[in-house]
Design a protein around this motif. Sequence first.
Motif, PDB file in Angstrom:
ATOM      1  N   HIS A 232       0.843  -1.178   0.000  1.00 27.17           N
ATOM      2  CA  HIS A 232       0.000   0.000   0.000  1.00 27.17           C
ATOM      3  C   HIS A 232       0.885   1.237   0.000  1.00 27.17           C
TER       4      HIS A 232
ATOM      5  N   VAL B  83       0.495   5.171   4.500  1.00 27.38           N
ATOM      6  CA  VAL B  83      -0.204   4.806   5.721  1.00 27.38           C
ATOM      7  C   VAL B  83      -0.456   6.088   6.501  1.00 27.38           C
TER       8      VAL B  83
ATOM      9  N   SER C 144      -4.002   3.237  -0.358  1.00 28.80           N
ATOM     10  CA  SER C 144      -3.378   3.578   0.917  1.00 28.80           C
ATOM     11  C   SER C 144      -4.159   2.966   2.072  1.00 28.80           C
ATOM     12  N   TRP C 145      -3.488   2.935   3.244  1.00 29.62           N
ATOM     13  CA  TRP C 145      -4.093   2.430   4.472  1.00 29.62           C
ATOM     14  C   TRP C 145      -4.340   3.596   5.412  1.00 29.62           C
TER      15      TRP C 145
ATOM     16  N   LYS D 238       1.610   0.094   9.596  1.00 27.16           N
ATOM     17  CA  LYS D 238       2.106  -0.461   8.345  1.00 27.16           C
ATOM     18  C   LYS D 238       2.350  -1.958   8.407  1.00 27.16           C
TER      19      LYS D 238
ATOM     20  N   GLY E 160      -0.051  -3.835   9.049  1.00 31.18           N
ATOM     21  CA  GLY E 160      -1.310  -4.326   8.508  1.00 31.18           C
ATOM     22  C   GLY E 160      -2.255  -4.925   9.515  1.00 31.18           C
TER      23      GLY E 160
ATOM     24  N   ASN F 189      -8.411   1.612  -1.196  1.00 33.79           N
ATOM     25  CA  ASN F 189      -7.971   2.123   0.102  1.00 33.79           C
ATOM     26  C   ASN F 189      -8.566   1.266   1.207  1.00 33.79           C
ATOM     27  N   LEU F 190      -7.768   0.989   2.239  1.00 34.34           N
ATOM     28  CA  LEU F 190      -8.267   0.376   3.458  1.00 34.34           C
ATOM     29  C   LEU F 190      -8.505   1.501   4.458  1.00 34.34           C
TER      30      LEU F 190
ATOM     31  N   LYS G  17     -11.313  -5.517   7.445  1.00 37.13           N
ATOM     32  CA  LYS G  17     -10.084  -6.177   7.018  1.00 37.13           C
ATOM     33  C   LYS G  17     -10.106  -7.573   7.619  1.00 37.13           C
TER      34      LYS G  17
END
Length: 886
Positions: free
Chosen positions: A173, A176, A197-198, A203, A205, A255-256, A301
């Motif tokens: 991604h 962050v 992006s997150w 980072k 996850g 994007n998350l 997620k």
Amino acid sequence: MGHGRTLLCTLVACLAALLLLAAGASALPPATTTFVVNDSGDASGASCAPAVAGCTLRSAIEQANATSAATPVAIHFALASPTVTLSGTDLPAITRTTAVNSNGTTIIDGCAPSGVPPCITLQRGASGPVNGLATAGGSAGVTITGLTVTGFTSGVLLQGDSSTVGGSGNTGHANVFTGNANGVRIWGGDDDLIAGSWFGVAKDGTTTSGQGNQRAIRIIGTALGGQPADRALRNVVGGASDSLGDPAGCTGRCNLIVNSSVAGVDLNGTAASEWPAGPPPSPLGDLSGGTTIEGNWIGYKPELTSAASGNDVGVLVGAAGHVSIGYGDTHHGNDIAGNRIGVDQSGAGELWLDTNFLGLDPTGDTSLPNTEADANLTGSAGDHAVAWHNQFGPSPIGLALSGPGGEAYGNILRRPMGAPATFSTAAVIVGPHADHAFVGGTATGGLPSGCLSLLDLCNSIGGTGPGAPGIWLQGADHIRILGNAIGSMLSFVPSLPLAGPPIRITDTAAFSSSDVTIGGGQPKDWNALERMTGPAVDVEGHATGVAILDNIGFATTFADPAAGLFTDLVPATGPGNGGPVNDAIQPPVVRAVTTGGISGTATPGATIRVLQQQRADDPSDPEPGKPPPEGYTFPIDPGATTAAPDGSWSIVFTAALRRNQKVMASQATASGSSEYTAPQGAAKAPDLPTVAITDGPSGTVPTTAATFTFTTTTPGATFECAIDGSDLAPCTSPYTTTVDAGLHQFRVRARLGAAAGLPASRVWVVELPAVPPPGGTATKPSATKPAAIALSAIAMLPSNRRCVSRRSFRIRLRAPKGVRMTAARVTLNGGHARTYRGHSLSTLVSLRGLPKGTVRVSVRVTLSDGRVVTASRTYRTCTIRKAKRR
């Protein structure tokens, strides 16, 4: 001389070649100037020439801004420690504009020249600046990637245009954002892209503790003196992605967005200092100026629990206008799950919610509820909210239409098989301010052939909790509920049945419902209503004008008497209407039900509707197991008639019923529909003589004399006739009578000995011409000619000052007070588009496939008082604009 000419030609050729080389060289893009950040401090003014130590991020941005606009600039990092701490004032805003022959003026890449993003952390010191990185108004073409940004009021502030935060996501991604008030804030910027992006997760996850932003993404315009100064137009969050196609991914532009205490995506502005996203008013369906949110995971997620990852609100639309959440297919749709509220539109802007998963994981097979509601759509009378082809999982409320004119078409609201959660309040709520809402539609297919929700306009609804309805109408007016499969086996989507009524209508403290239509006269308009117990339609409070037309339904068993009760107008349970609903209209009286027909009495002029209900299998039946199954309720043929002036009514069935098959009837007046009567089994019909009227007056006639002819196919049968409410008496064909002016009914039946058949009838009206005054000449009866009426008084068409989308076009019609529309016809470019009948009409007319150019829309409306209103308007069509994908 020949040799001289050869040398001259050679020189000319060489000169031409040099000119071509020069021209080619000028067409090449200029080389990129790269500044390498090798100092993690925050000092200003250092040289960032290659291989010179002491180049800070602040210095690199200063020198990038000073570089010629014709030269692309890149800012890379070469640091011993991957952290840059800002402790002074805000970094200089990037002021560069798009350069000629350049794909971007400024690229800030934390991972260049190599590395897996995110690589560099940009954090705020104890007394650091408000913003992490910013673009200035008037800038364009900035790309920011490969960074972890944490601790700022706005991690990235975009005031310029055509910039990108993130990108395609490549092997991971791109950015962050954690611990910011706003991860990314677009403030008046246009055509910006936030992708790959997150937000709200570290980072690694998986870590969410302490990582949340208040708002992951905020998009608003600017204002000056409370008036819009620079709207934020055509911005995109996400993009075509594998977010739903590959549930293990959320790669690409996806994007998350998780763990936001206010909202994952916030489009709501404050008029005093800011302005909501969106362009000036434009026709419904033209979403080219607003924000597009597509292909994202919002609140979900796989590695995270809903309690740890959900946003307070997934998407807060607020009063933003021309917003598109999802678009066209699952690769553009979003997964919005595990939040408190998935989508909340609390203002009055136009919204298109299209092909998303809400309250479900991206496969649609696992429940992940939004803890209060999947979507609450408000809209306004001028800018509607439309939910189109979405899948809603079992949150307490699936979809709430809370503002006027809301529309829900082709959605699936279901509890996945094996999932413990249910729609504990209701699958769909139509709130007290949601006047003129549509739930379901019948554009192409419809019932009873089946409900293909994601391909058609019918909604498929199932999986509610105990007592929770499929659709709950709460005090709204002018509502149409058509062609839905609610808890029904006619849905092609696997779903569990309802533990409450398919449709419930109630009051609120301040509002009661009126002018509600459930079902219709054609199979494509029927709702399919299946429940585990109780009535299919439950009406409470003081509702009036609730018309329950033809529908089909399923009850699980006849052992529970209420299971056979198709409608219930409470407070009294069971047949009868002891309360104020529909002005306490009572069911009709059914006097006889045989396998060949049904008859009874009702309010004169009322519309009688008859349903049949399949009986249980009988071992002695010659056709055991014949479908439909026990409890299946559906209109009979013919299924409707009108009660005579004396209240009598009868229907001769086209095909004979099976013995003991149950039949029930309702009546409808101007007050609305009654309940259906308790189901009554059909007795074996005697061999009765039949009669058919072959000639006689009908409609409106100018004479008091009337002659009827009739015939029978039963040899030896005689006839009995009656006019209006008189008793039947022997007669012959032709039969002549004289009546006064007004409404009349002729009845005739055939008799063979003691057996008398069901009567046939005909209704007509006598209107006599005016009598001339004594001593004068005859004159035409005086009448007040209805006043002319403008099309704008009954039709709402979009303005033609701007081009309209080639996707859809909205027509809204309404009859003036005191009259009704008898017919309305719309044509596009001279070709027939739609014909409508009814009191209030609103629909989307498809413009798909039209070439770019013009379309001429013509409307012709006929009113019940004889007036005909016609008008036309020409529009330019254009493609829906989207932000350029980078």
